[in-house]
Structures are given as structure tokens and as C-alpha cells.
Motif scaffolding. Sequence first.
Motif, PDB file in Angstrom:
ATOM      1  N   ALA A   1       0.791  -1.286  -0.031  1.00  0.00           N
ATOM      2  CA  ALA A   1       0.222   0.053   0.171  1.00  0.00           C
ATOM      3  C   ALA A   1       0.832   1.176  -0.122  1.00  0.00           C
ATOM      4  O   ALA A   1       1.881   1.249   0.560  1.00  0.00           O
ATOM      5  N   PHE A   2       0.512   2.151  -0.838  1.00  0.00           N
ATOM      6  CA  PHE A   2       1.237   3.301  -0.719  1.00  0.00           C
ATOM      7  C   PHE A   2       0.373   4.446   0.361  1.00  0.00           C
ATOM      8  O   PHE A   2      -1.097   4.568   0.357  1.00  0.00           O
ATOM      9  N   GLY A   3       0.827   4.709   1.348  1.00  0.00           N
ATOM     10  CA  GLY A   3       0.141   5.861   2.243  1.00  0.00           C
ATOM     11  C   GLY A   3       1.167   6.841   2.783  1.00  0.00           C
ATOM     12  O   GLY A   3       2.241   6.845   2.550  1.00  0.00           O
ATOM     13  N   GLY A   4       0.548   7.670   3.728  1.00  0.00           N
ATOM     14  CA  GLY A   4       1.265   8.713   4.282  1.00  0.00           C
ATOM     15  C   GLY A   4       1.916   8.184   5.469  1.00  0.00           C
ATOM     16  O   GLY A   4       1.564   7.323   6.198  1.00  0.00           O
ATOM     17  N   THR A   5       3.194   9.082   5.891  1.00  0.00           N
ATOM     18  CA  THR A   5       3.916   8.666   6.982  1.00  0.00           C
ATOM     19  C   THR A   5       3.158   8.802   8.439  1.00  0.00           C
ATOM     20  O   THR A   5       3.537   8.104   9.327  1.00  0.00           O
ATOM     21  N   TRP A   6       2.001   9.616   8.056  1.00  0.00           N
ATOM     22  CA  TRP A   6       1.226  10.088   9.584  1.00  0.00           C
ATOM     23  C   TRP A   6       0.608   8.681   9.934  1.00  0.00           C
ATOM     24  O   TRP A   6       0.029   8.587  11.248  1.00  0.00           O
ATOM     25  N   ASP A   7       0.368   7.890   9.099  1.00  0.00           N
ATOM     26  CA  ASP A   7      -0.577   6.571   9.510  1.00  0.00           C
ATOM     27  C   ASP A   7       0.593   5.441   9.824  1.00  0.00           C
ATOM     28  O   ASP A   7      -0.142   4.278  10.219  1.00  0.00           O
ATOM     29  N   GLY A   8       1.746   5.735   9.902  1.00  0.00           N
ATOM     30  CA  GLY A   8       2.579   4.243  10.150  1.00  0.00           C
ATOM     31  C   GLY A   8       2.319   3.791  11.512  1.00  0.00           C
ATOM     32  O   GLY A   8       2.271   2.532  11.825  1.00  0.00           O
ATOM     33  N   GLY A   9       2.383   4.657  12.585  1.00  0.00           N
ATOM     34  CA  GLY A   9       2.097   4.212  13.923  1.00  0.00           C
ATOM     35  C   GLY A   9       0.765   3.395  14.100  1.00  0.00           C
ATOM     36  O   GLY A   9       0.704   2.466  14.513  1.00  0.00           O
ATOM     37  N   TRP A  10      -0.376   4.045  13.465  1.00  0.00           N
ATOM     38  CA  TRP A  10      -1.828   3.187  13.371  1.00  0.00           C
ATOM     39  C   TRP A  10      -1.653   1.887  12.693  1.00  0.00           C
ATOM     40  O   TRP A  10      -2.160   0.929  13.304  1.00  0.00           O
ATOM     41  N   ILE A  11      -0.902   1.764  11.566  1.00  0.00           N
ATOM     42  CA  ILE A  11      -0.967   0.573  10.825  1.00  0.00           C
ATOM     43  C   ILE A  11      -0.085  -0.531  11.624  1.00  0.00           C
ATOM     44  O   ILE A  11      -0.452  -1.460  11.879  1.00  0.00           O
ATOM     45  N   GLU A  12       1.011  -0.272  12.204  1.00  0.00           N
ATOM     46  CA  GLU A  12       1.744  -1.208  13.101  1.00  0.00           C
ATOM     47  C   GLU A  12       0.927  -1.519  14.153  1.00  0.00           C
ATOM     48  O   GLU A  12       0.963  -2.853  14.458  1.00  0.00           O
TER      49      GLU A  12
END
Length: 412
Positions: free
Chosen positions: A264-275
Motif C-alpha cells: 500500500a502507498f500511504g502517508g507517513t502519518w499513518d505508520g504508527g496506526w498501521i503497526e
Amino acid sequence: MKLETTHQSWRAAAAVGIAIGVTLSLGACSSGSGTSTDEEKLILWDYQQEPGAEYLKRLTDYTAETGIEVERVAIKYEDFLGKILQAAAANSLPDVIMIDNPWNSAMAAEGVLLDLTDRVEEWGQWDQYFDGPAESATWDGKIYGVPNESNDLIMYYDKTVFDEAGLAAPTTWEELRSAAEQLTTADRYGFSTSMIKSENSVFVFESLLWQAGADLDSLDSPEALEAMEFLKSLQDSGAMSKEVLSWDLRGGVTELVNGRSAIAFGGTWDGGWIEENMDNELGIALLPAGPAGQASNLGGENWAITATSKHADAAWDLVTFAVDPEQSLPYLVESGQLPSRRDIAEEQAFTQEPFATYIEQLAVARARVYGPEYPRMADALTTAFQSVLSGQEGSEAALQEAANTIQPLLAE
């Protein structure tokens, strides 16, 4: 997401952006009721509805050090440009505004913002800023803002699935296409992102354009066509769902989190939520390079001083105080955003993963500096790729129509 920032839709603000271009000529306006009249007070507008403690602490620390009160007014993101327009028409702009960085050039072009070029040169810290954030605050060779924080587009992938397939993270378009096709199953698409009609998807498609060697001024070029055809090839092969037409960036990465996508291409702002929400191991890597190399889209916010402020010196002191590394570092750590400055990026908090990869991507992130007509340009661009991915129009025809709309706007 920690902040209501860069990837939000321009559609709610598009009419306002056009109206600014038609209505405003502020260079000689006098200050009105919205601008502070007390030498001991500055008025700041932002759109942070739930600001973190460190964001607010910078303001109170400034007051404690200078004795100058900062009156902060929070406005909803979708209403922000409208409020600026109304305040400009009434000569009642605040002293300082925190703005989504694509707005910087639009507001500068219409005379809303104070030219900070001489102050920045005297300050002597501009060379600390990464190229993208610095560019976002620049218009027509002059500087009209100072970056507060940044973010960018990045590639997330399901490392568990990749390891099981014996695959490494893709580094080129061809490797991405091959991996996405190989990892597509009955229950999982190989790739997901946002292609909804909003700035979310423009954030993605502009990155592909730049990677191909094109830009908004060359949508009728072979390079732009290659970017569109690459995206369409993912859909045609079955590796990308047509549902991307209805997903924002959070929706695209949600597919990865739920095991329905491998990349997935996504924003760095979502990295913590994804993990936090993903059962499988998360992989994070730079966006795969296109024919012209690496590129990513820049998001973030800038501080700016309005052209009508009666307290420009105090406002400048507030801005430079807020972006000083000692003040800015705690805020960035708390918010999960990226530093716009190289010296802060060298701090330990940002040299560890995933931030080391985010920062590496930031070094090639480009700003959306297209002037006051950008909302209309973005609208034309989304119309193009939505019509192609929905099967309504061919790539070449759709891009030509977008070029016909955008070219005159670039000249204005």
C-alpha cells in the motif's frame, strides 16, 4: 493520524481558492479588528482541533519568555480558507497563521502573506531545511513561510507475506508490478492506495508523475502517459481493485492492515496506526523508483505571517522561537510528524526506524507549489485518472483534457 493536515481534500476549499484569486488584492490593506491592536498580544489562527501538549507549550513558553500573549483561535480545516477570505475582505486577518503547505503559494500569490525573504536571510538558518519544505514556503523567488513539520508518501508492505513468497521489497515500478501480480490471490489484492476524487489521490498520482519525469505542465507528454498506464496496468492485471476509486489514504492502508492487500502507498502519518493494528509484520520502504527516479509528495504545515499584521517583528520572533530545535523536537516526537530541518533529523529520535526511512524519503519529496489555481488543477487531475480507472476514457484522451484545463491555469 495525529494532526488534521496535508492530505485532506482541497474540494471543500476549492471554491474559496478560486474566490481568493478573483477577489483579493491585499498588499496595501490596513489592519482591522482581527489583527491584534495590543503590543503585548499576537493572534494566531490554526486548524488543530485537538492539539498536543507540546504544540501548545511552544506558545506558552514564548509568552513566558517575552511577555507577549498569544491568542490562539482554532478553526475547522474545511472552513479555514473561507475564514481567511472573509478576514481579508474585512481587513481583519490575524498576525500569524499555521497553514497546510500547498496553501502557502496560493496565499502568497494573492498578497495575503508577508514577504519574509530579508528576515530569513538575516536569520541564517534556511540552509538547514530540506529542499521540499523550503520550496513549499517559496513563491516567485521569495519566501513567505517557515515549515513547521513535514510528512510524505511512503510504501508499506506485508513483510510476512513477502517473506513467505521469498520476495524483497520492490525498488522499481517493474518490481512493484511483478510483486503485486504475484501476491494477488482470491482473498488479497497485490496493491492498494487512494484514487478517490480528492487531494488524497492527487498526493499519490503526482508522485507517479514526478517519478515518470512529468509534471502538471506536461500532462500531454509520453512521460505522463507512462505514469497513467502504469497505474492502469495494476488494475488491468487484477493486482489493484477498482475500489481504490472510493478509498482515501487511510482506506488504502486499511486493506493492508486487514490482510486484503500486500502493498500500500500511504502517508507517513499513518505508520504508527498501521503497526498497532496489523497482525502480520509490517515492512516500510521507499516508494519504488520510476523511469525518472525517486520522488514523493510532500505534506506538512508552515508558519506564515499575514501581510496586514501590525506586529510583524513579534510575529517573526514567535515563528523562529517555535521552529527552534529545542522547542520543535518535543513537538515532533509527540505528534509523530517529520522534521523539516536537517539538524533535527539528525537527532536520535529520527535516525531509528521507521523514521530513518521516512526521512530518506523526505529528502526527495517535492512540494505542491502551483499558485492560487491549484484546487482547479487538482480537480482536473482527479477527473483524468478517475475516468481512466473507471473505464470511461482512455489514458491519452483523459490526460489531454486535463492538460487543456491545467495549462492556462499555470499561466495565471
